[in-house]
Design an enzyme around this catalytic site. Structure first.
Site, short mmCIF file in Angstrom:
data_model
loop_
_atom_site.label_atom_id
_atom_site.label_comp_id
_atom_site.label_asym_id
_atom_site.label_seq_id
_atom_site.Cartn_x
_atom_site.Cartn_y
_atom_site.Cartn_z
N ARG A 228 -63.15 -71.31 -47.26
CA ARG A 228 -64.42 -70.96 -46.63
C ARG A 228 -65.49 -70.80 -47.70
O ARG A 228 -65.28 -70.16 -48.73
CB ARG A 228 -64.28 -69.66 -45.82
CG ARG A 228 -63.48 -69.83 -44.52
CD ARG A 228 -64.23 -70.71 -43.55
NE ARG A 228 -63.57 -70.85 -42.25
CZ ARG A 228 -62.84 -71.89 -41.88
NH1 ARG A 228 -62.61 -72.88 -42.75
NH2 ARG A 228 -62.31 -71.95 -40.68
N GLU A 257 -73.28 -73.45 -45.73
CA GLU A 257 -72.97 -74.05 -44.42
C GLU A 257 -73.39 -73.15 -43.26
O GLU A 257 -73.40 -71.94 -43.38
CB GLU A 257 -71.47 -74.31 -44.31
CG GLU A 257 -70.94 -75.39 -45.20
CD GLU A 257 -69.43 -75.54 -45.04
OE1 GLU A 257 -69.00 -76.09 -44.02
OE2 GLU A 257 -68.70 -75.09 -45.94
N HIS A 286 -66.74 -80.41 -46.08
CA HIS A 286 -65.84 -79.63 -45.23
C HIS A 286 -64.93 -80.55 -44.41
O HIS A 286 -64.85 -80.44 -43.17
CB HIS A 286 -66.63 -78.71 -44.30
CG HIS A 286 -65.83 -77.54 -43.81
ND1 HIS A 286 -66.35 -76.28 -43.69
CD2 HIS A 286 -64.53 -77.43 -43.41
CE1 HIS A 286 -65.41 -75.45 -43.22
NE2 HIS A 286 -64.30 -76.14 -43.04
#
Length: 311
Positions: A228, A257, A286
Site C-alpha cells: 500500500r 493514489e 498498482h
C-alpha cells in the site's frame, strides 16, 4: 438473495451467482449517493474499492449479509461495523499472491540490472556495457516485512536465487521454514540488503517507512513496495536516495493514489517528479496483483468462500 456488483470482475462471479438463482445487480457505475439510495434491500456486495464502505454508507444497507472483496486489502471496509451487524466479509489474497510475488521479483531484477534504462539506450542506438553492469541477487539478504499470503509467496519464489530470506511480522510468529527465517525488526535493520513491504494498510502502517525508519538500516538498501502506497513516505524515500541510505526503489504503489487506486495526483507533485528522474527508481501503476490469471483466481476464491458459507 439480491447481490450487487460494484466493480468489474471476472465473469465467473456473475455467471455463478446467476446459476444459484440469486438476483444480480450490475452497479459498477453507482456513486456513493446511488449506493445510499439503492442498497436498502441488498443481501450481498462484491466490491474492490469504488465506494468506501464506512459505517455511514453501510448503515443504508439494512439487509446486508455479506461483502465479498476479490483481493487482499480491507481498508475500504469498516470491519468493526460489519462485526457488530453480523455482516460476513470475504476476501481472496490467495488469488493474487502469485502475481504479486512474481511482480515483486521482476521489478527487483529489472532495477538491479538497469533493464528499463538499457532498453531505452539500445532503442536509441546507445550500446554501452561497462556503465550498465548489474548487481547479482545471489548472496543478498532479502527482508520481508509482513509475512502473510504475499510475503510467503515472495519467500517461496526466492528459494532458487541463493538469497538469504528473513521476515518480520508483528502479529504472527513461529513461521520459520525452508524458505524463510523469522527475525525481529531490529534484525531487519541490521542485516537487510533489500526490504520488501507486504503489510496491510492500517493506522499502524500509514507512514511506517519514514526518515526515522530508513535511518535505522545498517546498510544502504533497496526498497520494494507492492503493498500500500501510504505505508511509504515519498519525501523520506527521496531524501534517503539523495543521501545514499537507499540504493534504489521499486514502487508499484504510491502514497499519492486515490482511495480507489485508479488515479494519482503525480503529474504536478514535486517529490514524484524528482523520483521520476532517478535511474535507480522504477514504477508500475498498482498492477502487481493484476494478471489475467489472478483475476480468475480471485473470483474463484471469493465464489468458493461464499458458497461454503451460504450454500
Amino acid at each position: 438473495m439480491k447481490i450487487a456488483l460494484l466493480d468489474d470482475f471476472h465473469p465467473l462471479i456473475s455467471e455463478t451467482i446467476k446459476e444459484w438463482d440469486w438476483e444480480l445487480l450490475s452497479a459498477q457505475n453507482w456513486s456513493e449517493n446511488d449506493f445510499r439510495k439503492k442498497s436498502h434491500d441488498i443481501d450481498g456486495l462484491i466490491i474492490r474499492s469504488s465506494i468506501p464502505l464506512n459505517s455511514h454508507n453501510l448503515s443504508f444497507a439494512k439487509q446486508l449479509k455479506f461483502i465479498g472483496r476479490p483481493g487482499a486489502g480491507l481498508e475500504n471496509i469498516d470491519l468493526k461495523y460489519c462485526q457488530d451487524k453480523n455482516i460476513i466479509v470475504f476476501r481472496s489474497p490467495e488469488g493474487n499472491r502469485d502475481a504479486v510475488a512474481e511482480h515483486t521479483i521482476g521489478m527487483l531484477l529489472s532495477l538491479m540490472n538497469h533493464l528499463p534504462k538499457i532498453d531505452r539506450d539500445v532503442r536509441n542506438g546507445i550500446w554501452e556495457r561497462e556503465s550498465n553492469r548489474g548487481i547479482e541477487l545471489k548472496g543478498k539478504v532479502f527482508a520481508i516485512i509482513g509475512y502473510g499470503y504475499m510475503g510467503e509467496a515472495v519467500a517461496q519464489r526466492l528459494k532458487g536465487f541463493g538469497v538469504e530470506v528473513i521476515a518480520y511480522d508483528k502479529y504472527i510468529s513461529d513461521f520459520s521454514s525452508q524458505f524463510v527465517e523469522e527475525v525481529t525488526l531490529n534484525d531487519v535493520f541490521q542485516r537487510a540488503d533489500i526490504v520488501s513491504l507486504h503489510t496491510p494498510l492500517s493506522e499502524e502502517t500509514i507512514g511506517m517507512v519514514d526518515a526515522s525508519f530508513l535511518d535505522k538500516f545498517k546498510k544502504s538498501i533497496i526498497v520494494i513496495n507492492t503493498a500500500r502506497g501510504k505505508s511509504l513516505t515519498l519525501t523520506a524515500l527521496l531524501d534517503g536516495l539523495i543521501k545514499g541510505k537507499v540504493k534504489g526503489a521499486c514502487l508499484d504503489v504510491l502514497e499519492l493514489e486515490s482511495s480507489s487506486f485508479e488515479q494519482t495526483s503525480i503529474r504536478d507533485n514535486p517529490v514524484f517528479q524528482s523520483l521520476s528522474k532517478m535511474q535507480n527508481v522504477i514504477f508500475s501503476p498498482h498492477v502487481a496483483g493484476w494478471t489475467e490469471e489472478s483475476k480468475l483466481k480471485m473470483a474463484q476464491v471469493i465464489i468458493e468462500k461464499i458458497q461454503m458459507y451460504f450454500k
